[in-house]
Design a protein around this motif. Structure first.
Motif, PDB file in Angstrom:
ATOM      1  N   LEU A 191     -13.435  32.720 -50.949  1.00  0.00           N
ATOM      2  CA  LEU A 191     -12.061  31.827 -50.476  1.00  0.00           C
ATOM      3  C   LEU A 191     -12.590  30.402 -50.308  1.00  0.00           C
ATOM      4  O   LEU A 191     -13.159  30.429 -49.372  1.00  0.00           O
ATOM      5  N   SER A 192     -11.746  29.518 -50.636  1.00  0.00           N
ATOM      6  CA  SER A 192     -12.249  28.372 -50.514  1.00  0.00           C
ATOM      7  C   SER A 192     -11.977  27.617 -49.070  1.00  0.00           C
ATOM      8  O   SER A 192     -12.837  26.761 -48.522  1.00  0.00           O
ATOM      9  N   ASP A 193     -10.760  28.264 -48.457  1.00  0.00           N
ATOM     10  CA  ASP A 193     -10.527  27.854 -47.040  1.00  0.00           C
ATOM     11  C   ASP A 193     -11.843  28.232 -46.105  1.00  0.00           C
ATOM     12  O   ASP A 193     -11.964  27.297 -45.257  1.00  0.00           O
ATOM     13  N   PHE A 194     -12.301  29.323 -46.270  1.00  0.00           N
ATOM     14  CA  PHE A 194     -13.394  29.670 -45.433  1.00  0.00           C
ATOM     15  C   PHE A 194     -14.772  28.938 -45.758  1.00  0.00           C
ATOM     16  O   PHE A 194     -15.407  28.576 -44.885  1.00  0.00           O
ATOM     17  N   ARG A 195     -15.224  28.704 -46.916  1.00  0.00           N
ATOM     18  CA  ARG A 195     -16.281  28.112 -47.388  1.00  0.00           C
ATOM     19  C   ARG A 195     -15.996  26.612 -47.031  1.00  0.00           C
ATOM     20  O   ARG A 195     -17.014  26.087 -46.364  1.00  0.00           O
ATOM     21  N   ASN A 196     -14.892  26.023 -47.290  1.00  0.00           N
ATOM     22  CA  ASN A 196     -14.942  24.513 -46.930  1.00  0.00           C
ATOM     23  C   ASN A 196     -14.883  24.476 -45.467  1.00  0.00           C
ATOM     24  O   ASN A 196     -15.328  23.491 -44.892  1.00  0.00           O
ATOM     25  N   GLY A 197     -14.174  25.527 -44.715  1.00  0.00           N
ATOM     26  CA  GLY A 197     -14.177  25.229 -43.195  1.00  0.00           C
ATOM     27  C   GLY A 197     -15.497  25.351 -42.650  1.00  0.00           C
ATOM     28  O   GLY A 197     -15.692  24.743 -41.538  1.00  0.00           O
ATOM     29  N   PHE A 198     -16.337  26.480 -43.295  1.00  0.00           N
ATOM     30  CA  PHE A 198     -17.525  26.309 -42.838  1.00  0.00           C
ATOM     31  C   PHE A 198     -18.432  25.194 -42.657  1.00  0.00           C
ATOM     32  O   PHE A 198     -19.061  24.736 -41.845  1.00  0.00           O
TER      33      PHE A 198
END
Length: 271
Positions: A60-67
Motif C-alpha cells: 500500500l503506497s500510503d503506508f510505504r510513503n508515509g513511513f
C-alpha cells in the motif's frame, strides 16, 4: 514490623508491579499477535496465521510513503533539535542571566502543551505568515519539519541538561588552566561525559517525532501523509490485521533503537 508482615508487603508490592507491567505490555503483545491473524476481518479466536498482512502493508503506497516521510522528517527534526538543544542546554546550565527559568519553561512547554492545542496553534500561525508574506508554510514539508523540531527539542534539552549537571566544572577549569583551548575541553572532557545524554536525547527526540499524530494532522499536505495519519485514514474504511502489521513494525523499530542505544550509552545514566 514482623517478618510475616514484611513478607506480605513484598508479595503485595511484587504483585502490584507485575500487574502494572502486564497492563502496559499485554496490549503490545496482543497487537503483535493480531498482526499474524489470517482472518479477513478481525475477530477472536484466529482462524489461522499468515504473513500476508505485512506484504499488504508494504504494497500500500500510503503506508510505504508515509513511513519514509515520517522517517525523513524525524531524522531532520532530530538533527535540528541537536543543533539547537546542545547550545541551549549549555546556556541553561552554565549561564547566569535574568529570565533563565522563564526561558527553560518556554523551551520545555511543547512537552506539557496538549498536542492538539500545539498543532492548531502552529496551523493558525502558519496561516498568518502566509497571509502577511504570501509564503505558504502550512501543508508543506518545511512546516512539518518545524512542528516536529518543536516536538524533539524539549527531549533533547531535558536529557542533555541532565547530563551537563553531572559534569564537574572544576575538571573543565583545570583543563583550561593547563592551556587547553575551549573546543579541546569540550571534545576531550565535556562531550564524553554527556554522550549518554546526547544519544538518549536524540533517540527520544526521534521516537516522539516519529509517532506524533496530533501536530501532524494539522500540518500535512494532500500529497504528504505521515505514517500515523495513514493508519488513521486506513482505519476509517478497513478493519483487518494490516494495522497490526504496521504497528508491529513500529514496535520492533523502537525496540531495536532502545537496545542499540542502551548498548552504547546506558539509558539509566541519562535520566
Amino acid at each position: 514490623m514482623r517478618a510475616g508482615q514484611s513478607r506480605s508487603i513484598r508479595i503485595g508490592y511484587t504483585a502490584f508491579s507485575m500487574a502494572v507491567i502486564g497492563f502496559i505490555v499485554l496490549p503490545l503483545i496482543f497487537i503483535v499477535w493480531m498482526s499474524f491473524y489470517s482472518n479477513k476481518i478481525l475477530s477472536f479466536p484466529p482462524e489461522g496465521y499468515t504473513l500476508d498482512w505485512y506484504r499488504r502493508a508494504w504494497a500500500l503506497s500510503d503506508f510505504r510513503n508515509g513511513f519514509f516521510l515520517s522517517l525523513r522528517t524525524s531524522l531532520i527534526a532530530t538533527v535540528v533539535a541537536l543543533c539547537l538543544g546542545l547550545p541551549a542546554s549549555f546556556a541553561l546550565v552554565r549561564g547566569r542571566f535574568w529570565g533563565r527559568e522563564t526561558v527553560s519553561t518556554v523551551l520545555m512547554s511543547p512537552m506539557v502543551v496538549p498536542g492538539i492545542v500545539g498543532g492548531s496553534a502552529l496551523f493558525v500561525f502558519f496561516l498568518e505568515v502566509e497571509f502577511l508574506t504570501g509564503w505558504r508554510v502550512a501543508g508543506t514539508s518545511l512546516g512539518l519539519i518545524v512542528a516536529h523540531s518543536l516536538i524533539a527539542l524539549p527531549w533533547m534539552i531535558r536529557l542533555v541538561t541532565t547530563s551537563l549537571i553531572s559534569v564537574n566544572p572544576s575538571i573543565e577549569e583545570a583543563a583550561r588552566s593547563l592551556g587547553a583551548a575551549p573546543l579541546t575541553v569540550f571534545f576531550r572532557i565535556t562531550l564524553p561525559v554527556i554522550k549518554p545524554g546526547l544519544i538518549a536525547g536524540s533517540l527520544f527526540a526521534f521516537i516522539n517525532s516519529f509517532i506524533d499524530l496530533e501536530k501532524s494532522i494539522f500540518l500535512v499536505g494532500p500529497d504528504s501523509t505521515t505514517l500515523q495519519i495513514a493508519l488513521i485514514n486506513y482505519l476509517e474504511w478497513n478493519f483487518d490485521s494490516t494495522i497490526g502489521a504496521v504497528a508491529t513494525v513500529q514496535i520492533a523499530l523502537i525496540t531495536v533503537l532502545l537496545l542499540i542505544t542502551d548498548r552504547y550509552a546506558k539509558l539509566s545514566r541519562a535520566f
